[in-house]
Each structure stands twice: as C-alpha cells, then as structure tokens.
Scaffold this active site. Structure first.
Site, PDB file in Angstrom:
ATOM      1  CG  ASP A   9      -1.961   1.179   1.058  1.00 32.19           C
ATOM      2  OD1 ASP A   9      -3.085   0.841   1.214  1.00 32.19           O
ATOM      3  OD2 ASP A   9      -1.649   2.473   1.018  1.00 32.19           O
ATOM      4  CG  ASP A 104      -2.735   3.566  -2.454  1.00 34.81           C
ATOM      5  OD1 ASP A 104      -3.786   2.838  -2.214  1.00 34.81           O
ATOM      6  OD2 ASP A 104      -2.065   3.972  -1.562  1.00 34.81           O
ATOM      7  CD  GLU A 105      -5.507  -0.851  -0.537  1.00 32.24           C
ATOM      8  OE1 GLU A 105      -5.305  -1.791   0.027  1.00 32.24           O
ATOM      9  OE2 GLU A 105      -6.586  -0.158  -0.389  1.00 32.24           O
TER      10      GLU A 105
HETATM   11  P1  TTP Z   1      -5.122   5.097   1.210  1.00 31.74           P
HETATM   12  O1  TTP Z   1      -4.070   4.306   0.737  1.00 31.74           O
HETATM   13  O2  TTP Z   1      -6.296   4.799   2.148  1.00 31.74           O
HETATM   14  O3  TTP Z   1      -4.402   6.622   1.652  1.00 31.74           O
HETATM   15  P2  TTP Z   1      -2.848   7.060   1.446  1.00 31.74           P
HETATM   16  O4  TTP Z   1      -2.197   6.309   0.244  1.00 31.74           O
HETATM   17  O5  TTP Z   1      -3.012   8.492   1.197  1.00 31.74           O
HETATM   18  O6  TTP Z   1      -2.080   7.183   2.857  1.00 31.74           O
HETATM   19  P3  TTP Z   1      -1.655   5.770   3.534  1.00 31.74           P
HETATM   20  O7  TTP Z   1      -0.082   6.087   3.702  1.00 31.74           O
HETATM   21  O8  TTP Z   1      -2.217   5.778   4.867  1.00 31.74           O
HETATM   22  O9  TTP Z   1      -1.852   4.620   2.900  1.00 31.74           O
HETATM   23  O10 TTP Z   1      -5.838   5.781  -0.033  1.00 31.74           O
HETATM   24  C1  TTP Z   1      -4.955   5.631  -1.342  1.00 31.74           C
HETATM   25  C2  TTP Z   1      -5.463   7.121  -1.912  1.00 31.74           C
HETATM   26  O11 TTP Z   1      -6.984   6.989  -2.323  1.00 31.74           O
HETATM   27  C3  TTP Z   1      -5.303   8.233  -1.350  1.00 31.74           C
HETATM   28  O12 TTP Z   1      -3.843   9.011  -1.468  1.00 31.74           O
HETATM   29  C4  TTP Z   1      -6.424   9.432  -1.935  1.00 31.74           C
HETATM   30  C5  TTP Z   1      -7.466   8.517  -2.213  1.00 31.74           C
HETATM   31  N1  TTP Z   1      -8.356   8.339  -1.112  1.00 31.74           N
HETATM   32  C6  TTP Z   1      -9.557   9.366  -1.390  1.00 31.74           C
HETATM   33  O13 TTP Z   1      -9.555  10.009  -2.222  1.00 31.74           O
HETATM   34  N2  TTP Z   1     -10.611   9.348  -0.328  1.00 31.74           N
HETATM   35  C7  TTP Z   1     -10.347   8.489   0.826  1.00 31.74           C
HETATM   36  O14 TTP Z   1     -11.294   8.760   1.605  1.00 31.74           O
HETATM   37  C8  TTP Z   1      -9.375   7.679   0.848  1.00 31.74           C
HETATM   38  C9  TTP Z   1      -9.307   6.583   2.002  1.00 31.74           C
HETATM   39  C10 TTP Z   1      -8.424   7.683  -0.104  1.00 31.74           C
HETATM   40 MG    MG Z   2      -2.251   4.160   0.617  1.00 27.45          MG
END
Ligand code: TTP
Ligand code: MG
Length: 391
Positions: A9, A104-105
């Site tokens: 992720d 992103d995962e």
């Molecule tokens: P995430 O993997 O949940 O968050 P992240 O990558 O920004 O941070 P982390 O290091 O905690 O993983 O989500 C991936 C992308 O999806 C994030 O960059 C933006 C988008 N996203 C939204 O637009 N709205 C949301 O509510 C969430 C959770 C994510």
């Molecule tokens: Mg992320």
C-alpha cells in the site's frame, strides 16, 4: 504448501505524487482534496499534515481549522491513475498473480518465489526498491500467510515499512491479541461499537469468547468473526484476469479500394466496439487498426493514447488517422477491423486532452449519441438504431 502473501500500500499516495513532482512541496503539510472555502472533503494528506490531525474524508473546513498553513491542492486523477498503472506494472513483474484492491494497493501471491527473489524479507525489500527506483515513491508492505494478515500488516509501520507476520498459528494468535478490534480487517466502526458493548476492545478479547456465543450474537457473521480473530483466511489472491482486448472485424465480399467506404466500415465497427467496452465498464488506451490486403497477411498498427477512452469518436479518430497514413501503401483491402486494449479498471479519463473547443464539442455530441445508443440497444437489442452515415 504454505502460502506467502504480500499486501503493498503506497504512502500518502496522491500527496506523495504531488510532492515528488514539485520539490517545493516536500517536507510541507500537503492536503489533496477540495479547496478551503468549499464544502468538499480531504482525499488524503501528506504525513506532515497528519501531525495536525488532518486525514482522508475529513471536511475541508475542519482540515483548514487544524492546518491553516497547509498547501491545499485539487486532485489530478489522470496523473494518479497513470502512476497507479505503473505501480501495477511493477507488481506484475514480481508475480503474475496480483490483485489490485484500490488505486494504490494490491495483494501479491508470492508463494514459491523464494528461489527467484530470496527470503520473504529480501523479496519485500526488492519490491520496495523497485517502487523507489522507478516511481520515486514509497510504499509499505505486509508479509503474511494470508490476505487478512498481510493487509493488516502493511498498515503497521507506515510510511515505508515492511512488516512480517509470524506463520505459526500460536504466534499469529499472540500477534493479534493486543491489537484493538478496529484493526481487524473487515470490522468496521459500527461492528466495533457493537462489540464494545460486550466489553470487547482488543482482538484478544474476541479470541476469548466461546464460538457459540459469537454465533448467537452475530448470527451469520459469527463464524466469520470466529475465524478472523485467529487470523484464519483462505481467500485466494484473485488476479482479475483483465480483458485483453475488445475488437471487431469485417471481411468484404470483394476487395475494397475506396477509402471512404473503409472509413464508413470503421465507423460502424467503432460503434460496436465502444458499446461493448462501455457495457463491460472498461476504458482502454491502445487502439489497433487491423487490415488485410487481397493476398497478404494481416497487418496491424497500434497507437497508445495518453488517456483511456470508451467512446466511438475517440476510437474512430486514431484508427482513421492510422488508415490515412497507411493508405498510400495499401492496394485493396479484404478485411478491416479495430480493437481496443490496455484496459485499466474504471479510472477516469482526462477530457482536457481535447483542447480545441470545436473538437470538444463534437466529442460531447458523440458521447451523447453513444449514450443514446447504449440505452436503445439495451431496450431493443443490437441494431435498434443507427447513426447517420453508418453503413
Ligand atoms: P489510502 O491508501 O487509504 O491512503 P494514502 O495512500 O493517502 O495514505 P496511507 O499512507 O495511509 O496509505 O488511499 C489511497 C489514495 O486514495 C489516497 O492517496 C487518496 C485516495 N482516497 C480518497 O480520495 N479518499 C479517501 O477517503 C481515501 C481513504 C483515499
Ligand atoms: Mg495508501
């Protein structure tokens, strides 16, 4: 054979891409989402902004209260989709069996890859290095015997962390025991609240409840929780076997030397291909023109666009251009066809690429025509309606 499952992720994905592309943003609290003064929400925040308590899904007004000196940026979805595609490409080079979970995962089934990449830790380090070298970004990785534990582990040492979960049942039980119930992947806020009423706050508390009681309390979900609490999860990593291409060809009774006729045929075929693409909820970025001259082999020319498409107009334009380019060297055509490939999920397209107003307008009309055709074909079946100019 024991399975080896990774969950990768990316860290602060949207914000990290903006920081990567604009050095001035590095080290600063960056908040991606709606702009302050609007009623929107935060998509994500850089780790510098999270210190102030800013996070995904928070109202932007609230974020601004907490972090007024932050840099607020509207998301560029097209850019993030492209990075996402590159990320999935990297995963595919480590295993054919990977399952994207969001932009992103992904889960990666790394079972049996030890000879190729080394120990699980070494393998995770290689993936992490590939992400760093090729994307100039960081991600966090969970390494475990199943999806549940891998997903939970990737979140434990963010950012840029690698977390290994033990593989023996006894150790897995102990590993989960102290964690708050909310960390168990699959338990949402509501269920956590409900469990709290029963005095269940940690996964260890849940482990201590007799199974019958779980079933009595949670009905159908009881057996599910009963397994989750001990980290038991048999779900396979499901490579979504992406559709490789969607295409259509037409063979003429007699060889065709008329460019206008070929274009008309392509229009009809593009209409069919785009309808099938939309029906599957796909968008592709590579368009291929295929043709066969009287006694020759099939030939094909492809063009990869900077964005994904699903409409007749967008498919037709590049194939017509390719046909016109090839036309001086083509004698007579026996078969002609087009196909679209390079699908990637349901990512958004960048309309801004059609910069000329006229083109944009014409495209919009075509999209409307396509929508209408989709509705009509749903109602009356194929061939229910034709566009003017179609053969
Ligand atoms: P995430 O993997 O949940 O968050 P992240 O990558 O920004 O941070 P982390 O290091 O905690 O993983 O989500 C991936 C992308 O999806 C994030 O960059 C933006 C988008 N996203 C939204 O637009 N709205 C949301 O509510 C969430 C959770 C994510
Ligand atoms: Mg992320």
């Amino acid at each position: 054979m024991k399975r080896l499952i990774f969950h990768v992720d990316m860290d602060a994905f949207f914000a990290a891409i903006e920081q990567r592309d604009n050095p001035e943003l590095r080290g600063k609290p960056v908040i991606i989402g709606s702009l302050p003064g609007t009623r929107g929400v935060v998509s994500t925040a850089s780790y510098e902004a999270r210190v102030y308590g800013v996070g995904s899904a928070m109202a932007i007004s609230q974020a601004y209260k907490r972090c007024p000196h932050g840099v607020y940026i509207k998301p560029s979805m097209g850019k993030y989709s492209e990075v996402s595609r590159q990320l999935m490409q990297i995963f595919s080079e480590f295993t054919p069996n990977y399952e994207p979970l969001s932009v992103d995962e992904a889960f990666l089934d790394m079972t049996g890859t030890e000879k190729l990449f080394g120990t699980p830790l070494e393998t995770a380090q290689k993936i992490s290095a590939a992400i760093g070298d090729r994307l100039n970004l960081t991600g966090s990785i969970g390494v475990a015997p199943n999806k549940l534990l891998a997903k939970m582990a990737s979140d434990m040492q963010k950012p840029n962390g690698i977390t290994l979960v033990p593989f023996e049942q006894e150790q897995i039980t102990a590993f989960l025991k102290p964690l708050p119930i909310r960390k168990l992947w699959g338990i949402g806020a509501k269920t956590a609240e409900r469990l709290k009423l029963y005095g269940v706050e940690t996964i260890g508390d849940l482990q201590a409840i007799p199974e019958e009681k779980l079933v009595n309390t949670f009905g159908n979900s009881g057996p599910h929780f009963a397994r989750l609490r001990f980290g038991i999860d048999d779900r396979p990593v499901q490579n979504r076997d992406p559709q490789k291409s969607i295409g259509r060809e037409h063979t003429f009774q007699e060889d065709v030397r008329d460019l206008a006729q070929l274009k008309q045929t392509l229009l009809k075929l593009a209409g069919e291909v785009s309808a099938r693409t939309r029906k599957k909820g796909l968008k592709g970025r590579t368009i291929t023109l295929t043709y066969r001259e009287s006694n020759f082999q099939r030939r094909s020319v492809s063009r990869t666009l900077p964005h994904t498409i699903d409409s007749t107009y967008e498919m037709l334009t590049p194939v017509i251009e390719m046909l016109e380019q090839k036309w001086p060297s083509i004698g007579a055509v026996r078969l002609i066809g087009l196909s679209i490939s390079g699908f990637y999920g349901e990512e958004s397209t960048q309309l801004s690429l059609f910069s000329e107003e006229e083109e944009a307008e014409s495209k919009e009309n075509w999209n409307k025509a396509d929508q209408l055709l989709d509705i009509v074909s749903k109602k009356f079946g194929k061939g229910g309606m034709f566009r003017g100019g179609e053969v």
